[in-house]
Design an enzyme around this catalytic site. Structure first.
Site, PDB file in Angstrom:
ATOM      1  CD  GLU A 172      -2.321  -1.114   2.698  1.00 57.37           C
ATOM      2  OE1 GLU A 172      -3.140  -0.180   2.933  1.00 57.37           O
ATOM      3  OE2 GLU A 172      -2.370  -2.572   3.431  1.00 57.37           O
ATOM      4  CG  ASP A 245      -1.751  -2.384   6.302  1.00 57.63           C
ATOM      5  OD1 ASP A 245      -0.684  -2.648   5.891  1.00 57.63           O
ATOM      6  OD2 ASP A 245      -1.849  -0.813   6.033  1.00 57.63           O
ATOM      7  CG  ASP A 247      -6.256  -4.033   8.452  1.00 58.69           C
ATOM      8  OD1 ASP A 247      -6.553  -4.157   7.386  1.00 58.69           O
ATOM      9  OD2 ASP A 247      -6.212  -2.338   9.240  1.00 58.69           O
ATOM     10  CD  GLU A 249     -11.248  -0.033   5.996  1.00 57.51           C
ATOM     11  OE1 GLU A 249     -10.823  -0.040   5.038  1.00 57.51           O
ATOM     12  OE2 GLU A 249     -12.521  -0.326   6.129  1.00 57.51           O
ATOM     13  CE1 TYR A 476      -0.702  -2.232   9.769  1.00 59.68           C
ATOM     14  CE2 TYR A 476      -2.618  -3.449  11.191  1.00 59.68           C
ATOM     15  CZ  TYR A 476      -2.280  -2.849  10.244  1.00 59.68           C
ATOM     16  OH  TYR A 476      -3.773  -2.429   9.175  1.00 59.68           O
ATOM     17  NE  ARG A 478      -5.175   0.555   9.932  1.00 55.95           N
ATOM     18  CZ  ARG A 478      -3.872   1.127   8.950  1.00 55.95           C
ATOM     19  NH1 ARG A 478      -2.920   2.459   9.612  1.00 55.95           N
ATOM     20  NH2 ARG A 478      -3.827   0.685   8.177  1.00 55.95           N
ATOM     21  CG  HIS A 523      -3.930  -7.665  14.018  1.00 52.73           C
ATOM     22  ND1 HIS A 523      -3.650  -9.139  13.166  1.00 52.73           N
ATOM     23  CD2 HIS A 523      -4.886  -6.852  13.650  1.00 52.73           C
ATOM     24  CE1 HIS A 523      -5.119  -8.657  12.037  1.00 52.73           C
ATOM     25  NE2 HIS A 523      -4.958  -7.502  11.855  1.00 52.73           N
TER      26      HIS A 523
END
Length: 970
Positions: A172, A245, A247, A249, A476, A478, A523
């Site tokens: 990303e 990522d 997650d 999203e 990470y 989030r 996570h």
């Protein structure tokens, strides 16, 4: 089959025949394929029908399935296309069945059509109209047509093919892509996607509940450039690895990319598509992830689609109602509405709070140490018992009662009644998750949630170390999981033993768990990727704020694997012999530092508290420990203190994040954006790190709570997150969940649509009447103009304002007052007008701290006619209350000329801008890094910065035409 949307809003449907093996027909097929990529800009443009009509198998017919907003000709393929006996979906989503709406790139929009039936003449006569795009296309078409008779398995790309790679890897962020490329080498080509490549179209009807919740997606024009780069890299690639990522999203980003590439026919059958996830950007983590590829998790994608659709439906149905009932107000969204309700409810509690008076009695007692040289030991104590009764907070409620107690205390003799010691263990803190990191950064570093996440993302994406290698510094960011990998725990415990000793490391590793319903989203906690990378090792690589945040994460990670701290407490009761009057003195000291040792480490100097009262505590503890029951004490001083109960504190960003997490509202990754939305829409204002609701925000919250009580209820949003977890785990069918919520929500919308605006005004007047009419003389609401009407609260129909007017309108058009935000009572501590910091050295001019439309600034002297005083912005300083005269004088010296440029002799100037310091030479501007102090910048350093990559030029470039606006097609 391809449908072509024409300018008169009709659709031409073309069935492709299977071409023969001849080169001419193969080339004709490729010409047609290029033709359908071109957007015709003329209303009477000719589509290429002639070559198609020569075949008996071609069928052309009219269709009116689609409608365009603009009278443009598009080439969007929207139906199943039959290509040489292979049926597959081109622009239809394989997951939710939705159609895609996108912006056509400029390089396609500017193409011209070929209207001749002869392909050879067409190539010769109109090739220049296609430019390099057409040349590459026809060159490859001729080559393939002459080499292969059977073209079923070939994939044609209009982009120039780069050198072939065995793998194409997708990330990303640009920074992350560069770091990962360094780890993987030339066998992989790592490309960034720059976030989501498409989103729901920003207009009504993008989610269709009546059509099984189909969605219309829109691709911004900038994303087409990124998609084109991916398509180019795929030419000759064997694998496409999606590594967004880890997650919900990130899973959605990977899904969107795969969908768009399939729709553009960019994925050949021999390309293998896989999905990998990793929680830290290190070589070991990335290579381990590549050894464990998987497919895109459809359940996570469905959870994303559910959340996105629900937020869209709530926003696009509530907003029109708000515009009609409260002009100028917008919907705050699902999570933002709940957060706004929390802030407004707390403000209501503050408004309704009634303070209560109470008194306390403090005393200073001393005794002369026997056998000493006469040194006095002073002991602080507070009254806990009077008249043989234990005192509560409101036992002494007036000054008269306090004075009577004071008289009796002055007549009494005191001694030590009892002394009690005990020890308590203070457990080490848990490692950081997203919410706790935001809270600690706000409390200790005074960072906003948005700023914290911005810095954390940079640390996660990586920096270039002194040895030239780039690496991610933290995992990470989030996450709501507390666990740490076994390898990392082993490294942390080893560092603790080496740095602090064996006694500071527990016998067994500490494990932290948090109940997470979907294990795929649990996570790892936020921690450094290498615990042995001390904060001192990255001092020159990070700016000041980034270093502070890294130090905060490093110290917390080390502390979570250390022994608890041991606190020794002592409690001494002092009173009369009959215990008629009793005082109590308490003190504590650290008996064993435990995990607190890391916060006194030299490595954590950047975040250590400057106030150190440890020595005073130790001295007070020894004094109390030396006292024994029966020792006489003398009353030296007594103080009566008046207090009033305080209202509940307003939320800060840290306390609001904590409350949202407690209630289960939203996700950790949404808290920063929630704060930003509330501030951008002027519903909330931040003053001295405290959140104050604006009157506009209070009106919106009251409207939503009154008419959409279920949506704004805290449990609604919390339950919604639970349901999304169930969708992620595959336990709940996503469209059934959407249907259930939409059925209930749509009934609210239907009922509110019939509410008259006068009812809304009466509701707001009932809630906020005490504050709206507070400015009226003697609170008299009789209309002074017609003497018959009553003054009421009204909302302007033609703007965002509100006013107090007569209820006899239109007979009486009297307006008592127009209400602005500043007219509504607000209890705050903001800087009003100006603040005098002092006199400028060597002159009588005052240095002022003022607030303007673009933020706070310092000014030399008062405003005078035809005189512009010198000013300097202080927007880059977070706490404006801490600005001193010395700070202001230093800022007012800028701009400073550093010297002349050696090439043209023009001055090189160091300036102070809104976002910090910058260097300017003519039209070239270079920002000064945050870790570089302005007084350290010399002309040589300025020239080095001006010659770097991160420079910009002011003004519009000469003779550069404006880009044409992109055209939307559906």
């Amino acid at each position: 089959m391809i449908q072509l949307q024409k300018s008169w809003l009709s659709t031409t449907t073309v069935n492709f025949p299977t071409p023969s093996t001849s080169s001419a027909q193969a080339l004709r097929y490729f010409m047609m394929k290029l033709q359908f990529r071109v957007l015709q800009t003329s209303s009477n443009a000719n589509l290429l029908h002639s070559p198609l009509s020569t075949s008996d198998n071609v069928k052309c017919c009219k269709c009116s399935q689609l409608k365009l907003r603009r009278a443009r000709v598009s080439c969007t393929t929207t139906t199943n296309r039959e290509k040489f006996g292979q049926s597959y979906v081109l622009f239809n989503s394989s997951t939710d069945g939705s159609r895609s709406a996108f912006t056509v790139p400029v390089y396609l929009r500017d193409g011209l059509s070929i209207s001749t039936a002869d392909p050879n003449n067409a190539i010769g006569r109109r090739l220049t109209s296609y430019g390099n795009l057409g040349k590459r296309f026809f060159s490859k078409a001729k080559k393939m047509a002459s080499k292969h008779d059977n073209m079923i398995n070939e994939d044609l790309s209009v982009d120039k093919s780069p050198p072939k790679k065995q793998q194409a890897k997708k990330r990303e962020s640009v920074t992350k892509a560069k770091v990962i490329q360094g780890y993987l080498g030339d066998m992989f080509e790592v490309l960034p996607s720059y976030g989501h490549v498409r989103d729901l179209a920003g207009r009504s009807g993008s989610v269709r509940p009546d059509d099984d919740f189909k969605m219309v997606w829109e691709v911004p024009s900038t994303a087409w450039t990124h998609l084109k780069s991916i398509k180019v890299a795929l030419s000759g690639a064997e694998n496409l690895i999606l590594a967004s990522d880890p997650d919900r999203e990130g899973e959605a980003i990977a899904w969107h990319i795969m969908e768009m590439l399939q729709q553009q026919d960019a994925l050949s059958e021999d390309i293998t598509i896989t999905r990998v996830v990793f929680h830290e950007i290190t070589e070991q983590s990335i290579k381990s992830a590549l050894r464990a590829p998987r497919e895109i998790d459809v359940n996570l994608v469905h959870a994303y689609l559910t959340r996105r659709a629900l937020d869209y439906l709530i926003g696009f149905n509530v907003s029109p109602l708000l515009w009609r009932k409260l002009p100028g107000c917008q919907s705050a969204g699902r999570v933002q509405s709940a957060a706004l309700a929390l802030i407004c409810d707390r403000e209501m509690e503050v408004d309704e709070f009634q303070p209560q008076e109470y008194w306390t009695v403090d005393a200073q007692m001393n005794r002369k140490e026997q056998g000493s040289s006469g040194e006095d030991f002073s002991i602080s104590a507070h009254l806990t018992q009077f008249d043989s009764k234990k005192l509560t907070q409101f036992s002494i409620s007036s000054h008269t009662e306090a004075k009577e107690i004071e008289k009796k205390i002055n007549q009494a003799d005191f001694q030590i009644i009892s002394s009690k010691k005990n020890k308590m263990r203070k457990n080490s803190p848990t490692p950081y998750i997203t919410s706790t990191l935001q809270q600690d950064a706000a409390n200790k570093l005074h960072f906003t949630a948005t700023y914290t996440m911005k810095l954390a993302q940079k640390l996660y994406e990586g920096v270039e170390l002194s040895d030239g290698k780039a690496v991610g510094l933290i995992t990470y960011t989030r996450t709501d999981g507390l666990h740490i990998s076994d390898d990392a725990v082993t490294d942390i415990r080893s560092l603790v033993v080496e740095r602090y000793g064996h006694g500071f490391a527990p016998e067994n590793a500490r494990k932290y768990f948090k109940k997470v319903k979907n294990a795929q989203e649990a996570h790892e906690a936020i921690r450094p990727t290498d615990i042995r990378r001390l904060p001192s090792m990255v001092v020159g690589l990070l700016d000041e704020d980034s270093l502070k945040l890294y130090t905060l994460i490093w110290s917390r990670t080390v502390a979570c694997q250390m022994e608890p701290a041991t606190i020794e407490q002592i409690q001494v009761d002092i009173g009369t012999a009959d215990e008629y009057i009793m005082f109590r003195s308490t003190c504590s000291r650290v008996d064993f530092l435990g995990y607190q040792a890391v916060f006194k480490d030299v490595e954590t100097k950047a975040i250590q508290d400057k106030e150190n009262n440890g020595e005073d505590r130790e001295k007070a503890f020894k004094i109390l420990a030396a006292l024994k029951p029966g020792d006489p004490l003398h009353l030296n001083e007594m103080e009566l203190k008046q207090h009033h109960t305080q209202p509940p504190p307003r939320y800060s960003e840290a306390s609001l994040v904590k409350k949202l997490e407690e209630l289960g509202i939203g996700r950790p990754s949404t808290y920063a954006s929630t704060m930003k939305v509330l501030q951008d829409r002027k519903y909330v204002i931040v003053k001295s790190r405290v959140l104050y609701p604006e009157f506009r925000g209070r009106m919106v919250s009251a409207f939503l709570c009154h008419y959409f009580s279920e949506v704004t209820d805290y449990s609604f949003t919390a339950d919604m997150e639970t349901e999304l977890d169930n969708v992620s785990a595959g336990l709940t069918e996503w469209k059934g969940l959407l249907r259930d919520y939409w059925t209930r929500f749509s009934s609210y919308c239907e009922r509110v649509s019939g509410v008259h605006i006068h009812e809304v005004e009466k509701m707001l007047e009932k809630i906020f009447g005490n504050y709206i009419f507070a400015s009226l003389p003697e609170h008299n609401r009789a209309c002074p103009s017609c003497m018959q009407g009553t003054l009421i609260f009204k909302v302007s129909r033609y703007g965002a304002g509100y006013f107090i007017g007569c209820d006899q309108h239109p007979k009486c058009k009297y307006i008592a007052k127009t209400l602005d935000e500043d007219d509504v009572p607000q209890n705050n501590n903001s800087i009003e007008g100006k603040k005098v910091l002092g006199l400028y050295p060597g002159s009588s001019e005052q240095v002022l701290l003022k607030s303007g439309p673009y933020g706070y600034y310092v000014q030399l002297g008062e405003d005078r006619k035809q005189y512009l005083p010198k000013r300097a912005s202080v927007s880059h300083i977070k706490d404006v209350d801490s600005i001193t005269l010395e700070d202001a004088v230093e800022l007012l010296q800028y701009p400073v000329a550093l010297g002349n440029h050696p090439k043209d002799g023009q001055p090189v100037v160091l300036k102070l801008a809104k976002v910090g310091f910058s260097i300017r030479h003519r039209r070239t501007i270079a920002s000064v890094p945050k870790n570089l102090k302005p007084n350290e910048i010399t002309l040589e350093k300025a020239l080095e910065l001006l010659s770097g990559k991160d420079v910009r030029r002011s003004g519009r470039p000469k003779n550069k035409p404006k880009d044409k606006e992109a055209v939307e097609t559906i």
